[in-house]
Design a protein around this motif. Sequence first.
Motif, PDB file in Angstrom:
ATOM      1  N   THR A  77     -33.368  70.538  45.727  1.00  0.00           N
ATOM      2  CA  THR A  77     -31.993  70.924  45.389  1.00  0.00           C
ATOM      3  C   THR A  77     -31.092  69.687  45.366  1.00  0.00           C
ATOM      4  O   THR A  77     -30.121  69.645  44.627  1.00  0.00           O
ATOM      5  N   ASN A  78     -31.445  68.671  46.172  1.00  0.00           N
ATOM      6  CA  ASN A  78     -30.690  67.418  46.119  1.00  0.00           C
ATOM      7  C   ASN A  78     -30.803  66.772  44.756  1.00  0.00           C
ATOM      8  O   ASN A  78     -29.847  66.197  44.254  1.00  0.00           O
ATOM      9  N   ALA A 105     -28.611  69.063  42.500  1.00  0.00           N
ATOM     10  CA  ALA A 105     -27.168  69.128  42.738  1.00  0.00           C
ATOM     11  C   ALA A 105     -26.520  67.756  42.744  1.00  0.00           C
ATOM     12  O   ALA A 105     -25.373  67.618  42.335  1.00  0.00           O
ATOM     13  N   LYS A 106     -27.226  66.758  43.245  1.00  0.00           N
ATOM     14  CA  LYS A 106     -26.593  65.452  43.385  1.00  0.00           C
ATOM     15  C   LYS A 106     -27.178  64.415  42.442  1.00  0.00           C
ATOM     16  O   LYS A 106     -26.759  63.261  42.447  1.00  0.00           O
ATOM     17  N   ASN A 119     -28.654  77.500  42.348  1.00  0.00           N
ATOM     18  CA  ASN A 119     -28.949  77.474  43.771  1.00  0.00           C
ATOM     19  C   ASN A 119     -27.960  78.302  44.562  1.00  0.00           C
ATOM     20  O   ASN A 119     -27.892  78.215  45.777  1.00  0.00           O
ATOM     21  N   SER A 122     -37.049  74.446  42.760  1.00  0.00           N
ATOM     22  CA  SER A 122     -37.720  74.811  44.016  1.00  0.00           C
ATOM     23  C   SER A 122     -38.689  75.955  43.775  1.00  0.00           C
ATOM     24  O   SER A 122     -39.756  76.019  44.388  1.00  0.00           O
ATOM     25  N   ASN A 138     -34.500  77.506  39.076  1.00  0.00           N
ATOM     26  CA  ASN A 138     -34.351  76.230  39.773  1.00  0.00           C
ATOM     27  C   ASN A 138     -35.739  75.652  40.007  1.00  0.00           C
ATOM     28  O   ASN A 138     -36.747  76.352  39.884  1.00  0.00           O
ATOM     29  N   MET A 147     -38.013  71.672  49.616  1.00  0.00           N
ATOM     30  CA  MET A 147     -37.075  72.516  48.869  1.00  0.00           C
ATOM     31  C   MET A 147     -35.683  71.907  48.905  1.00  0.00           C
ATOM     32  O   MET A 147     -34.975  71.872  47.899  1.00  0.00           O
ATOM     33  N   THR A 148     -35.285  71.434  50.073  1.00  0.00           N
ATOM     34  CA  THR A 148     -33.965  70.832  50.205  1.00  0.00           C
ATOM     35  C   THR A 148     -33.828  69.631  49.293  1.00  0.00           C
ATOM     36  O   THR A 148     -32.825  69.464  48.602  1.00  0.00           O
TER      37      THR A 148
END
Lengths: 324, 425
Positions: free
Chosen positions: B395-396, B399-400, B251, B203, B201, B391-392
């Motif tokens: 992942t956004n 993932a989105k 993730n 991150s 990933n 990091m969040t």
Amino acid sequence: MPGRLGGPGPARFRPRRTPPAGSVPPRRRGPLSYWRQYLAISPFYLVFLAFSFFPVFYSLYLAFQHWDGLGTMRFVGLQQFRFLWKDPVFWLSVRNTLVIWVLSTVPTLFGALVLATLLHSVRRFKGFYRIALYVPNVTSIVAVSIFFGAVFSDNFGLVNAILGMVGISPVPWLSNPWLIKLVIALLMTWMWTGYNMIIYLAGLQAIPTQIYEAAKLDGAGPVRTFFQITLPVMRPIILFTVVISTINGLQSFSEPQVLFASNAANANLGGPGQAGLTTLLYFYQSAFLNNDYGYGAAIVWAFFVLIMVLVVVNWRIVQRGRKS
Amino acid sequence: MDLSRRGFLQAAALTAAASGLTVACGGGSGSGGTKNGKNLTLWYWGGALSDKVVAEARTHFAGEAKLTVASIGGDFKQKLTTTLAAGSSVPDITGIKGEDMASFLPNAARFLDLNDLGFKQISSQYLGWKTKLAQTSDGKQIGFPIDIGPTALFYRADQFEKAGLPTDPDKVAAAAKTWDDYFALGTELKKKVPGTYLVNNISSVFTMAVGQGTKRFIDKNNHFIGDQDHIRAAWTTAIRPYTLGLDAKINDNSWNAAIGKSLTTELGAAWHALDIEQAAPATKGTWRVCAMPGGPANQGGSYLALPRQCRNPEEAFKIISWILSPANDARGFTDAAIFPAAPAAYSMPAMTGPDAFFGGQKIIEVFGPAAQAIPDSYEAPADAAVMAPYMTELTNVEAKGKKPDDAWKDAVSQARQIAQRQGVS
């Protein structure tokens, strides 16, 4: 109960009146004369004071401080709450919690009621069904979460493998923001349906069978009986489970924590897009991972107020129509 | 209310007893026991030290002190913080995880300065950058380095061969010298061997890229610098594999299943080799390891510290400097894959042997130089908390499909807010 004070007869039928002049008033015993009884029940209260009551109010005190857990505390007034008001992650976590709560509570309570009704009419293997349905509730949340994590894994999960066999492309259960919530809600539904079912079953068994017999004679079918008799009679019990589920459901923490903590790079942040970040998880992260105890305390107190509001709203909704 | 004298006395006695109880519970705080005690307790978590070396330390020092060892599970930092705050039952020697060290430094007064006990004389045996991370701004040494986590690039040599890429560690390192080279290599690999990814990933790429620099999110003057070029550059590096389609976007906990199958390369610390080996035992012999693109970073690694309440500082220091002496440190590597913080250990036979999982490669030849090339960086107490939103948001993006620029803006504003809450200006 009336005999507890040593007075004769059932107390509620005794007229209140002043004793006739000249008679000796019965000696009143102060609460301290029951010290032995108080001593006997004191362990609970001492433990409660030390481990529940004191921490609760200490956390209220902490909400007005800046503290890293070891150093000196600094009084910051309402600053933590001001931060909270402007913190998008807090509001995101509240939204997440509410969505997960609705997604889990509605099917849980409905399913519990249906299962309880079915179980109530079952004649054989009653004990087996009860235990089988209650077992999920006593399984460790952590174990269940790990299991769900494996079953719903995006790339190699059981569900996606089965979908793949049927020819459906894999569903991103643990990375799509809505599906994450759905999986957590499903987990909670699975855990709590049996628990509520037992409560409903107890309620159902208290309903006199004559009512059902009368309904049967009048030609009511099972569905109509359920909606016209079972539901209204069960209303106080449903009210109880709604309140309990509100309190339990809003406190969801372990489920998202275990489902998403295995990702070391982003531990305890509630999964991709923080879609599984519940308020309690955010509190845990702020206080115990970021060493920001004051902010953590502010989060839980703000959340406490929210839970109280929701419990009242729920109460109102379920109570409505009772008078009519 | 008629409070009788007797009742009053009983209540008073109860209150006194209750308060006595609390006092007894809170006892032992402050100076904490006698100095030169013969009983010493050591707290660590499973895998932090070699259990064999610790057991030997107990017998080795049996004549001088009785060492009681407690393996503490669960949230170690939390348990240590609580115990230190309570001031009683504090261990005489405790482990501290590398990532938690920064948050303990503001409360350095809770620990003994190891320099006073003789660490100054032996500190040159340990890696300077690692030692410095456990040092306060006024030079107090809180932590004694146990291990480190120098990072490198793990790759499947057989897949590289299939793709017609170099397989020899030196050649791969040369071909993947910079991040751009590495991503170019990955693009090539993906073309030839479809269905494989370069990174698990983005991150993790970000973490590595930040760790390669000397500055992080907060500078020494306690200013937020998470919006500056060095972080932006790390961010851009992390986004590249995503846009190039080299990102496996893992993730959740499916890494275990992906490694060795769809993941053909992996960036990780020395201890990560064991994770790969356990998750994909069937790929034994096909892995190699080489220098990480853009230079090494550090991930993980821990310290031993002596809380202020330590009952016998001299003896405790003797024990930890024995446990962590280069020779015993090297044994930690054999026993528990703990990569020593003492460079002298890198040339010891325990570490120079060929590794079967890596096809007989001597992996110390990669990790040893990496360990010594890790840059000196300053890690502020709030660093981990401030890093989290980046990091969040990454992942956004994964993932989105959030736009990287929007994600960057949100990450910076969120990080700034957390910094402000933590008292960073």
